[in-house]
Enzyme design. Sequence first.
Site, PDB file in Angstrom:
ATOM      1  N   SER A 151       0.835  -1.196   0.000  1.00  0.00           N
ATOM      2  CA  SER A 151       0.000   0.000   0.000  1.00  0.00           C
ATOM      3  C   SER A 151       0.871   1.247   0.000  1.00  0.00           C
ATOM      4  O   SER A 151       1.610   1.508   0.953  1.00  0.00           O
ATOM      5  CB  SER A 151      -0.919   0.015   1.219  1.00  0.00           C
ATOM      6  OG  SER A 151      -1.599   1.256   1.300  1.00  0.00           O
ATOM      7  N   HIS A 188      -0.419  -0.822  -4.642  1.00  0.00           N
ATOM      8  CA  HIS A 188      -1.785  -0.635  -4.174  1.00  0.00           C
ATOM      9  C   HIS A 188      -2.004   0.837  -3.840  1.00  0.00           C
ATOM     10  O   HIS A 188      -1.327   1.392  -2.969  1.00  0.00           O
ATOM     11  CB  HIS A 188      -2.025  -1.511  -2.936  1.00  0.00           C
ATOM     12  CG  HIS A 188      -3.447  -1.547  -2.482  1.00  0.00           C
ATOM     13  ND1 HIS A 188      -4.360  -2.451  -2.977  1.00  0.00           N
ATOM     14  CD2 HIS A 188      -4.104  -0.793  -1.569  1.00  0.00           C
ATOM     15  CE1 HIS A 188      -5.529  -2.260  -2.385  1.00  0.00           C
ATOM     16  NE2 HIS A 188      -5.405  -1.256  -1.528  1.00  0.00           N
ATOM     17  N   ASP A 243      -4.587   3.612  -2.489  1.00  0.00           N
ATOM     18  CA  ASP A 243      -5.817   3.815  -1.731  1.00  0.00           C
ATOM     19  C   ASP A 243      -6.418   5.171  -2.062  1.00  0.00           C
ATOM     20  O   ASP A 243      -5.868   6.220  -1.695  1.00  0.00           O
ATOM     21  CB  ASP A 243      -5.527   3.717  -0.236  1.00  0.00           C
ATOM     22  CG  ASP A 243      -5.171   2.298   0.185  1.00  0.00           C
ATOM     23  OD1 ASP A 243      -6.014   1.405  -0.011  1.00  0.00           O
ATOM     24  OD2 ASP A 243      -4.055   2.088   0.687  1.00  0.00           O
ATOM     25  N   MET A 283      -9.309   7.690  -1.388  1.00  0.00           N
ATOM     26  CA  MET A 283     -10.337   8.008  -0.388  1.00  0.00           C
ATOM     27  C   MET A 283     -10.866   9.412  -0.629  1.00  0.00           C
ATOM     28  O   MET A 283     -10.107  10.327  -0.946  1.00  0.00           O
ATOM     29  CB  MET A 283      -9.748   7.897   1.026  1.00  0.00           C
ATOM     30  CG  MET A 283      -9.045   6.591   1.309  1.00  0.00           C
ATOM     31  SD  MET A 283      -8.466   6.524   3.021  1.00  0.00           S
ATOM     32  CE  MET A 283      -7.242   5.208   2.910  1.00  0.00           C
ATOM     33  N   HIS A 298      -7.627   0.945  -5.275  1.00  0.00           N
ATOM     34  CA  HIS A 298      -8.685   0.587  -4.333  1.00  0.00           C
ATOM     35  C   HIS A 298      -9.510   1.832  -4.054  1.00  0.00           C
ATOM     36  O   HIS A 298      -9.055   2.751  -3.366  1.00  0.00           O
ATOM     37  CB  HIS A 298      -8.053   0.032  -3.051  1.00  0.00           C
ATOM     38  CG  HIS A 298      -9.041  -0.316  -1.987  1.00  0.00           C
ATOM     39  ND1 HIS A 298      -8.665  -0.590  -0.695  1.00  0.00           N
ATOM     40  CD2 HIS A 298     -10.390  -0.448  -2.008  1.00  0.00           C
ATOM     41  CE1 HIS A 298      -9.735  -0.870   0.028  1.00  0.00           C
ATOM     42  NE2 HIS A 298     -10.792  -0.775  -0.742  1.00  0.00           N
ATOM     43  N   MET A 312     -12.092   3.722  -2.258  1.00  0.00           N
ATOM     44  CA  MET A 312     -12.927   3.883  -1.068  1.00  0.00           C
ATOM     45  C   MET A 312     -13.660   5.206  -1.208  1.00  0.00           C
ATOM     46  O   MET A 312     -13.373   6.198  -0.521  1.00  0.00           O
ATOM     47  CB  MET A 312     -12.053   3.828   0.187  1.00  0.00           C
ATOM     48  CG  MET A 312     -11.514   2.443   0.455  1.00  0.00           C
ATOM     49  SD  MET A 312     -10.273   2.394   1.770  1.00  0.00           S
ATOM     50  CE  MET A 312      -8.781   2.667   0.779  1.00  0.00           C
ATOM     51  N   MET A 318     -11.685  -6.736   3.389  1.00  0.00           N
ATOM     52  CA  MET A 318     -11.038  -5.784   4.288  1.00  0.00           C
ATOM     53  C   MET A 318     -10.908  -6.400   5.675  1.00  0.00           C
ATOM     54  O   MET A 318     -11.898  -6.886   6.235  1.00  0.00           O
ATOM     55  CB  MET A 318     -11.840  -4.487   4.365  1.00  0.00           C
ATOM     56  CG  MET A 318     -11.850  -3.662   3.077  1.00  0.00           C
ATOM     57  SD  MET A 318     -10.210  -3.052   2.635  1.00  0.00           S
ATOM     58  CE  MET A 318      -9.827  -1.988   4.028  1.00  0.00           C
ATOM     59  N   ASP A 348      -6.674  -6.932   2.882  1.00  0.00           N
ATOM     60  CA  ASP A 348      -6.096  -5.601   3.071  1.00  0.00           C
ATOM     61  C   ASP A 348      -6.440  -5.120   4.473  1.00  0.00           C
ATOM     62  O   ASP A 348      -7.618  -5.017   4.826  1.00  0.00           O
ATOM     63  CB  ASP A 348      -6.667  -4.648   2.017  1.00  0.00           C
ATOM     64  CG  ASP A 348      -6.142  -3.222   2.150  1.00  0.00           C
ATOM     65  OD1 ASP A 348      -5.267  -2.979   3.004  1.00  0.00           O
ATOM     66  OD2 ASP A 348      -6.608  -2.358   1.387  1.00  0.00           O
TER      67      ASP A 348
END
Length: 220
Positions: free
Chosen positions: A8, A31, A33, A35, A64, A66, A135, A173
């Site tokens: 990540s 990876h 993230d 958000m 990913h 979110m 998750m 994750d």
Amino acid sequence: MGIQISPSMLSSDFANLEAEAARIAGADWLHMDVMDNHFVPNLTLGAPVIEALAKVAAQPIDAHLMIADPDRWAPQFVEAGAGSVTFHVEAAAAPVRLAREIRAQGARASMALKPGTAIEPYEDLLPELDMILIMTVEPGFGGQKFLDICLPKIERARDLIDKHGGDIWLQVDGGVSADTIERCAAAGADVFVAGSAVFGADDPDAMISTLRGLAEGHTP
């Protein structure tokens, strides 16, 4: 498909992502993230950052999302260069249509589930997916403690994947480290996201090798 490690980048130095990617040459994926401070209470990065990193990194990008309304935004991340795009089923209005759109654009389609979301109601979606992400912490922040209560769900997800067949990866994750990765692998996971465990190590690339070896030794 063997064990894959997807560090990540949330735990890396955002000021120099290109150099950070070079420090983890042994990673299978990067990876990212994403958000939006709506679906989760944190704000990180968007498609322009992924586009910039995809141009200079040797590894493919695992995005990913979110975020709220992934049906609208997910295709932009494929266009930005992500090779795999994960949306949260809790946020998707039309997950089948979205997965098909991601695939049609040339990326792998992945569905993520928060710790409290059961896998069983989404069994019929499996043929539309290339990966399921379980998750093992509540999404939103890195460095959280691994939730052991998620292990049975990983096992159930593996059983459903094996039941339906096909090349569907099972990613975990959250709190993945040398202390937890063996349990995840034994439960059936084969793709592992590790942030602070990798970038907090003295030698991040050596830690990737360590994690890979631990997971390979406990694969069912």
